[in-house]
Design a protein around this motif. Structure first.
Motif, mmCIF file in Angstrom:
data_model
loop_
_atom_site.group_PDB
_atom_site.id
_atom_site.type_symbol
_atom_site.label_atom_id
_atom_site.label_comp_id
_atom_site.label_asym_id
_atom_site.label_seq_id
_atom_site.Cartn_x
_atom_site.Cartn_y
_atom_site.Cartn_z
ATOM 1 N N LEU A 1 -8.001 4.285 5.605
ATOM 2 C CA LEU A 1 -8.366 4.184 4.194
ATOM 3 C C LEU A 1 -9.876 4.144 3.983
ATOM 4 C CD1 LEU A 1 -5.694 1.599 2.978
ATOM 5 C CD2 LEU A 1 -5.684 4.086 2.642
ATOM 6 N N ASP B 1 -5.827 8.540 -3.348
ATOM 7 C CA ASP B 1 -5.260 8.684 -2.006
ATOM 8 C C ASP B 1 -4.215 7.617 -1.705
ATOM 9 O OD1 ASP B 1 -7.084 10.842 -1.241
ATOM 10 O OD2 ASP B 1 -8.633 9.276 -1.310
ATOM 11 N N ALA B 2 -4.327 6.481 -2.396
ATOM 12 C CA ALA B 2 -3.394 5.365 -2.167
ATOM 13 C C ALA B 2 -3.463 4.438 -3.374
ATOM 14 C CB ALA B 2 -3.752 4.607 -0.891
ATOM 15 N N LEU C 1 -4.040 1.416 8.050
ATOM 16 C CA LEU C 1 -5.027 0.808 7.161
ATOM 17 C C LEU C 1 -6.438 1.289 7.452
ATOM 18 C CD1 LEU C 1 -3.594 -2.821 7.194
ATOM 19 C CD2 LEU C 1 -3.595 -1.276 5.238
ATOM 20 N N VAL D 1 1.342 5.541 -0.590
ATOM 21 C CA VAL D 1 0.719 6.860 -0.576
ATOM 22 C C VAL D 1 1.775 7.890 -0.961
ATOM 23 C CG1 VAL D 1 -1.000 6.243 1.183
ATOM 24 C CG2 VAL D 1 1.225 7.166 1.890
ATOM 25 N N ILE E 1 -15.144 2.365 -0.515
ATOM 26 C CA ILE E 1 -13.937 2.863 -1.173
ATOM 27 C C ILE E 1 -14.209 3.017 -2.671
ATOM 28 C CG2 ILE E 1 -11.588 2.199 -1.862
ATOM 29 C CD1 ILE E 1 -11.254 0.947 0.893
ATOM 30 N N LEU F 1 -2.119 9.961 5.754
ATOM 31 C CA LEU F 1 -2.535 8.590 6.038
ATOM 32 C C LEU F 1 -1.355 7.765 6.544
ATOM 33 C CD1 LEU F 1 -4.737 7.960 2.870
ATOM 34 C CD2 LEU F 1 -5.488 8.731 5.134
ATOM 35 N N ILE G 1 -7.158 -4.601 4.637
ATOM 36 C CA ILE G 1 -7.965 -3.401 4.828
ATOM 37 C C ILE G 1 -9.303 -3.773 5.469
ATOM 38 C CG2 ILE G 1 -9.096 -1.489 3.617
ATOM 39 C CD1 ILE G 1 -6.875 -1.707 1.488
ATOM 40 N N ALA H 1 -11.664 6.112 1.054
ATOM 41 C CA ALA H 1 -10.586 6.659 0.227
ATOM 42 C C ALA H 1 -10.778 6.324 -1.250
ATOM 43 C CB ALA H 1 -9.237 6.125 0.706
ATOM 44 N N VAL I 1 0.856 -1.186 0.000
ATOM 45 C CA VAL I 1 0.000 0.000 0.000
ATOM 46 C C VAL I 1 0.895 1.240 0.000
ATOM 47 C CG1 VAL I 1 -1.933 1.184 1.099
ATOM 48 C CG2 VAL I 1 -1.675 -1.296 1.379
ATOM 49 N N ILE J 1 -8.756 4.626 -4.081
ATOM 50 C CA ILE J 1 -7.608 3.725 -4.135
ATOM 51 C C ILE J 1 -7.492 3.110 -5.521
ATOM 52 C CG2 ILE J 1 -6.523 1.676 -3.149
ATOM 53 C CD1 ILE J 1 -7.985 2.204 -0.565
ATOM 54 N N LEU K 1 2.408 3.148 3.111
ATOM 55 C CA LEU K 1 1.401 3.653 4.049
ATOM 56 C C LEU K 1 1.846 3.415 5.484
ATOM 57 C CD1 LEU K 1 -1.559 4.600 4.794
ATOM 58 C CD2 LEU K 1 -2.153 2.163 4.710
#
Length: 336
Positions: A102, A179-180, A99, A90, A134, A96, A124, A105, A88, A107, A200
């Protein structure tokens, strides 16, 4: 008088270092002439008439078995496996750090039904995050990457979409539109001081050690499969090949412990791994992978990758003798 030729078995595999003894002929499979075609990407074994077997996505194999498709016979030999906490990424300026953050988020990920991404989403989900909340976007890690089927054959959830052509996970993350991202392989700039990205988790090795303590396994990603007709023609092949893969792995480990100067800290990593996992962190065999297989089947259903619960017994329905690691004398020979 000429000796009869051995049956040739052609396998498409990526050149994992633990397969090199088998690829080079240093390790042989009695009764067969194993020919390995080294690949850049994971092959589609069924789509290639010239292959008798090869490296296969665990996710796609399990889904096929759940659908009653037995054209591939899986060996409980996971040639690719690894913890997913490190996967993961970022931006370096992202707030962030865990986990659970998230939730809600945006992703990106390299493939929706992929084995590795399924394991990462499981982390997650285990952190209490609702995966349906998500926004998921599926695309290549870097611009220009091709040759990979990323979406699977089943309908995608409404919160999952494919990136338009020309976009990439790295580009969208850098631009702040993601975001990730979830990726099994790090982008090239990750290995530079000026990288715009970071993990992350600040201490992903600690999280991975905790995961091992809780589950007792390192997630399996790809396994070796054989075509059904090849197994029917040579019923002794699966067990023989599994034993050869086991020998290759231990031969490789013996050499690696001897030739540790391939990276500055390899000896430390090998010592730490042996202390934590024992002599084999990637065991082959049905019984030794039973807990991991069951957990993966559960995740495929829980995440909606497969519509019905999957019986783990259907994954490896044929009994395999558990591979036996070479004894001290064989290990010593491998290191010589």
């Amino acid at each position: 008088m000429s000796r009869p030729s051995l049956p040739t078995v052609r396998l498409g595999l990526r050149d994992w270092d633990h397969l090199v003894p088998l690829m080079s002929g240093r390790v042989r499979v009695p009764g067969f002439d194993i020919r390995i075609d080294a690949r850049e990407i994971t092959p589609n074994v069924l789509a290639e008439p010239g292959l008798d077997g090869g490296e296969t996505s665990f996710s796609r194999y399990v889904q096929a078995r759940a659908a009653g498709d037995d054209r591939l016979v899986g060996l409980p030999a996971f040639v690719m496996r690894g913890f997913r906490h490190r996967c993961v990424l970022v931006r370096t300026d992202s707030p962030l750090r865990s986990l659970d953050q998230l939730a809600g988020a945006r992703i990106g990920l390299t493939g929706w039904p992929d084995s590795g991404n399924t394991w990462t989403r499981a982390l997650i989900r285990a952190a209490g995050v609702d995966l349906s909340g998500i926004t998921w976007r599926v695309g290549p890690l870097a611009a220009g990457e091709t040759g990979k089927e990323r979406l699977g054959d089943r309908p995608l959830p409404s919160n999952v979409s494919a990136m338009p052509e020309g976009e990439s996970l790295v580009g969208e993350l850098a631009a702040g539109r993601l975001d990730a991202i979830l990726t099994p392989f790090m982008p090239s700039e990750f290995f530079t001081p000026a990288s715009r990205f970071r993990h992350l988790l600040d201490d992903h090795p600690a999280a991975e050690r905790a995961y091992w303590s809780a589950t007792g396994f390192v997630p399996g990603i790809h396994l070796v499969t054989l075509k059904k007709e090849v197994v029917e023609a040579h019923p002794e092949l699966p067990a023989a090949l599994l034993a050869g893969l086991e020998e290759s792995k231990h031969h490789w480990l013996g050499r690696r412990r001897l030739l540790t100067d391939t990276t500055p800290w390899l000896l430390h990593a090998l010592t730490e791994s042996a202390t934590l996992f024992g002599q084999d962190w990637m065991p082959y065999g049905t019984a030794r992978n039973a807990a991991m297989t069951a957990a993966f089947c559960e995740e495929l259903y829980a995440q909606g990758i497969w519509p019905d619960p999957i019986d783990p017994a259907a994954v490896f329905p044929d009994p395999f003798p558990e591979p036996v690691a070479p004894g001290p004398s064989a290990s010593a020979t491998a290191a010589a």
